[in-house]
Design a protein around this motif. Sequence first.
Motif, PDB file in Angstrom:
ATOM      1  N   VAL A 187      -9.523  -1.402   0.140  1.00  0.00           N
ATOM      2  CA  VAL A 187      -9.879  -2.839   0.498  1.00  0.00           C
ATOM      3  C   VAL A 187     -10.982  -2.950  -0.541  1.00  0.00           C
ATOM      4  CG1 VAL A 187     -10.807  -4.535   1.858  1.00  0.00           C
ATOM      5  CG2 VAL A 187      -8.956  -3.132   2.707  1.00  0.00           C
ATOM      6  N   ASN A 188     -11.990  -2.155  -0.747  1.00  0.00           N
ATOM      7  CA  ASN A 188     -12.976  -2.256  -1.785  1.00  0.00           C
ATOM      8  C   ASN A 188     -12.562  -2.570  -3.163  1.00  0.00           C
ATOM      9  OD1 ASN A 188     -14.802  -0.287  -3.542  1.00  0.00           O
ATOM     10  ND2 ASN A 188     -16.244  -1.679  -2.265  1.00  0.00           N
ATOM     11  N   GLU A 189     -11.421  -1.810  -3.407  1.00  0.00           N
ATOM     12  CA  GLU A 189     -10.907  -1.764  -4.835  1.00  0.00           C
ATOM     13  C   GLU A 189     -10.195  -3.148  -4.965  1.00  0.00           C
ATOM     14  OE1 GLU A 189      -8.202   0.810  -7.726  1.00  0.00           O
ATOM     15  OE2 GLU A 189      -8.578   1.651  -5.761  1.00  0.00           O
ATOM     16  N   GLU A 190      -9.626  -3.504  -4.146  1.00  0.00           N
ATOM     17  CA  GLU A 190      -8.910  -5.002  -4.135  1.00  0.00           C
ATOM     18  C   GLU A 190      -9.985  -5.953  -3.975  1.00  0.00           C
ATOM     19  OE1 GLU A 190      -5.947  -7.977  -4.132  1.00  0.00           O
ATOM     20  OE2 GLU A 190      -6.083  -5.860  -4.677  1.00  0.00           O
ATOM     21  N   ILE A 191     -11.027  -6.029  -3.544  1.00  0.00           N
ATOM     22  CA  ILE A 191     -12.065  -7.028  -3.446  1.00  0.00           C
ATOM     23  C   ILE A 191     -12.604  -7.077  -4.779  1.00  0.00           C
ATOM     24  CG2 ILE A 191     -14.123  -7.617  -2.638  1.00  0.00           C
ATOM     25  CD1 ILE A 191     -13.081  -6.992   0.214  1.00  0.00           C
ATOM     26  N   GLY A 192     -12.940  -5.736  -5.275  1.00  0.00           N
ATOM     27  CA  GLY A 192     -13.743  -5.759  -6.728  1.00  0.00           C
ATOM     28  C   GLY A 192     -12.853  -6.460  -7.644  1.00  0.00           C
ATOM     29  N   ASP A 245     -10.012   5.630   5.012  1.00  0.00           N
ATOM     30  CA  ASP A 245      -9.501   5.481   3.408  1.00  0.00           C
ATOM     31  C   ASP A 245      -8.940   4.204   3.035  1.00  0.00           C
ATOM     32  OD1 ASP A 245      -9.669   8.170   2.829  1.00  0.00           O
ATOM     33  OD2 ASP A 245      -7.708   8.792   3.093  1.00  0.00           O
ATOM     34  N   LEU A 246      -8.445   3.393   4.104  1.00  0.00           N
ATOM     35  CA  LEU A 246      -7.964   2.007   3.810  1.00  0.00           C
ATOM     36  C   LEU A 246      -9.192   1.149   3.394  1.00  0.00           C
ATOM     37  CD1 LEU A 246      -5.437   1.699   6.815  1.00  0.00           C
ATOM     38  CD2 LEU A 246      -4.908   1.409   4.256  1.00  0.00           C
ATOM     39  N   GLU A 265      -0.678  10.120   2.551  1.00  0.00           N
ATOM     40  CA  GLU A 265      -1.788   9.416   2.526  1.00  0.00           C
ATOM     41  C   GLU A 265      -1.803   8.037   1.778  1.00  0.00           C
ATOM     42  OE1 GLU A 265      -4.924  12.087   0.915  1.00  0.00           O
ATOM     43  OE2 GLU A 265      -4.807  13.576   2.515  1.00  0.00           O
ATOM     44  N   VAL A 266      -2.680   7.138   2.288  1.00  0.00           N
ATOM     45  CA  VAL A 266      -2.477   5.986   1.552  1.00  0.00           C
ATOM     46  C   VAL A 266      -3.268   5.946   0.035  1.00  0.00           C
ATOM     47  CG1 VAL A 266      -2.444   4.564   3.814  1.00  0.00           C
ATOM     48  CG2 VAL A 266      -4.798   4.943   2.825  1.00  0.00           C
ATOM     49  N   ALA A 267      -2.752   4.780  -0.886  1.00  0.00           N
ATOM     50  CA  ALA A 267      -3.060   5.063  -2.178  1.00  0.00           C
ATOM     51  C   ALA A 267      -3.143   3.381  -2.506  1.00  0.00           C
ATOM     52  CB  ALA A 267      -2.669   5.798  -3.039  1.00  0.00           C
ATOM     53  N   TYR A 268      -3.971   3.200  -3.676  1.00  0.00           N
ATOM     54  CA  TYR A 268      -3.841   1.817  -4.122  1.00  0.00           C
ATOM     55  C   TYR A 268      -2.860   1.937  -5.211  1.00  0.00           C
ATOM     56  CZ  TYR A 268      -5.691  -2.561  -5.931  1.00  0.00           C
ATOM     57  OH  TYR A 268      -5.856  -4.083  -6.380  1.00  0.00           O
ATOM     58  N   ASP A 269      -2.021   0.894  -5.465  1.00  0.00           N
ATOM     59  CA  ASP A 269      -1.103   0.928  -6.485  1.00  0.00           C
ATOM     60  C   ASP A 269      -1.252  -0.226  -7.559  1.00  0.00           C
ATOM     61  OD1 ASP A 269       0.911   1.147  -8.492  1.00  0.00           O
ATOM     62  OD2 ASP A 269       2.588   0.481  -6.975  1.00  0.00           O
ATOM     63  N   ILE A 314       0.915  -1.176   0.036  1.00  0.00           N
ATOM     64  CA  ILE A 314       0.132   0.102   0.089  1.00  0.00           C
ATOM     65  C   ILE A 314       0.898   1.188   0.194  1.00  0.00           C
ATOM     66  CG2 ILE A 314      -1.884   1.298   1.169  1.00  0.00           C
ATOM     67  CD1 ILE A 314      -2.697  -1.253   2.497  1.00  0.00           C
ATOM     68  N   GLU A 315       0.802   2.156  -1.053  1.00  0.00           N
ATOM     69  CA  GLU A 315       1.439   3.323  -1.015  1.00  0.00           C
ATOM     70  C   GLU A 315       0.970   4.258   0.232  1.00  0.00           C
ATOM     71  OE1 GLU A 315       1.110   5.569  -4.515  1.00  0.00           O
ATOM     72  OE2 GLU A 315       1.988   3.793  -5.908  1.00  0.00           O
ATOM     73  N   GLY A 316       2.162   4.867   0.768  1.00  0.00           N
ATOM     74  CA  GLY A 316       1.831   5.790   2.162  1.00  0.00           C
ATOM     75  C   GLY A 316       2.187   5.101   3.211  1.00  0.00           C
ATOM     76  N   TYR A 317       2.866   3.842   3.107  1.00  0.00           N
ATOM     77  CA  TYR A 317       3.568   3.262   4.297  1.00  0.00           C
ATOM     78  C   TYR A 317       4.937   2.968   4.323  1.00  0.00           C
ATOM     79  CZ  TYR A 317      -0.977   0.952   6.507  1.00  0.00           C
ATOM     80  OH  TYR A 317      -2.100   0.880   7.178  1.00  0.00           O
ATOM     81  N   GLU A 318       5.680   2.978   5.415  1.00  0.00           N
ATOM     82  CA  GLU A 318       6.975   2.598   5.056  1.00  0.00           C
ATOM     83  C   GLU A 318       7.293   1.977   6.557  1.00  0.00           C
ATOM     84  OE1 GLU A 318       9.661   6.401   7.053  1.00  0.00           O
ATOM     85  OE2 GLU A 318       9.256   6.391   5.005  1.00  0.00           O
ATOM     86  N   PHE A 319       8.506   1.373   6.375  1.00  0.00           N
ATOM     87  CA  PHE A 319       8.872   0.578   7.602  1.00  0.00           C
ATOM     88  C   PHE A 319      10.446   0.996   7.989  1.00  0.00           C
ATOM     89  CE2 PHE A 319       6.268  -2.363   5.255  1.00  0.00           C
ATOM     90  CZ  PHE A 319       5.729  -3.177   6.340  1.00  0.00           C
ATOM     91  N   ASN A 320      10.549   1.190   9.579  1.00  0.00           N
ATOM     92  CA  ASN A 320      11.722   1.537  10.165  1.00  0.00           C
ATOM     93  C   ASN A 320      12.127   0.566  11.205  1.00  0.00           C
ATOM     94  OD1 ASN A 320      11.523   4.420   8.990  1.00  0.00           O
ATOM     95  ND2 ASN A 320       9.583   4.400  10.066  1.00  0.00           N
ATOM     96  N   GLY A 321      11.957  -0.629  10.945  1.00  0.00           N
ATOM     97  CA  GLY A 321      12.463  -1.604  11.901  1.00  0.00           C
ATOM     98  C   GLY A 321      11.676  -2.139  12.683  1.00  0.00           C
ATOM     99  N   PRO A 322      11.957  -3.287  13.425  1.00  0.00           N
ATOM    100  CA  PRO A 322      10.834  -4.062  14.461  1.00  0.00           C
ATOM    101  C   PRO A 322      10.760  -3.217  15.619  1.00  0.00           C
ATOM    102  CG  PRO A 322      12.946  -5.257  14.138  1.00  0.00           C
ATOM    103  CD  PRO A 322      12.930  -4.230  13.149  1.00  0.00           C
TER     104      PRO A 322
END
Length: 356
Positions: A171-176, A166-167, A115-119, A90-98
């Motif tokens: 999810v609706n787009e993915e389920i579609g 927003d998420l 802001e999260v977005a569907y890629d 998901i666009e908008g997330y990043e990871f910085n370690g556990p």
Amino acid sequence: MTREQFRPDDHPNEQFILSTVVGSYPKPKWLDRVRERYEESDDFDDANWEEATDDASRLITHEHERAGLDAVVDGEMRRNEMVEFFAERIEGYEFNGPVKVWGHNYFDKPSVVEEVAYDDSWLVEEFEFTNDVATKPVKVPITGPYTLASWCFNEVYDDDRALALDLADLVNEEIGKLVEAGARYIQIDEPALATTPDDHAIVGDCLDRIVAGLPEDVRIGLHVCYGDYSRIYPEILEFPIDEFDVELANGDYEQLDVFKEPEFDLDLALGVTDVHVAEVESVEAIEANIEKGLEIVPPERLTVSPDCGVKLLPREVAYGKMANMVEATRKVERKLDDGEIDARALREGATASADD
């Protein structure tokens, strides 16, 4: 009706209690070794990893079918942790370690930094592969937007509700896209609701967005585990879902009475094997657990599964639980057909007991 499409053509009994799993399943030990090589070695490329996960997915899908399940998954062989997997896509997330969550356990908790977005699609290729190798209907578990919002650091949105909504659109787009690919059984996993049950209205609003525009023959289940269900019941009856999936075997069905008043009018997906016990319950014990579900709903509205994902169990134990669960389910169906079990009497007796 969304449920009847999962009855096998050669089902042996008049009654049909749908059997399935929640989602995760123990990974073959060789896949863990392959993952280590993929992550640490330059000579093991994406194509090799894809071949390995294809093999594992095929293996576990067939294992589910061999156990006799009516609706199968691939055991989430391509996934790691239920939030990380989706946050990586998901666009908008990043990871910085556990971060440490309890004891010596760590979780790679992501941050929302824009802001999260569907890629691109998250699960369509996974579903299409599983659907191609399966002879049974395939269920698709998806981590829900409330959990994806709650189990991250929110650095952008005013609150978790705004992020979750927003998420939900994503999810609706993915389920579609999954529906276009042929999926008809979708399970939304919202374990975070068990820890913050007062936010049930947020989950309901998210589900309204998730199901918007979906065909009527798509079955939507909601899985919530390990919480105080009295804090979200009867409110969940207003959710736009077909099936509510609960874990009760682990608590010896102490919360069963929660769903007796007011009347439970959704389909019930009941955990009938305890995923915290690394022993295979007997067929007779599971039969008794299934009959607990018949105190709440008639057979045509009952689904049975393990309490939750079984990925932490030894694989032979996980398989044994599934196989015994299916055998117990078919035996209960036969007893219902023969009149040895009176489902109406079980519900009426349960209602009278709750009223007392």
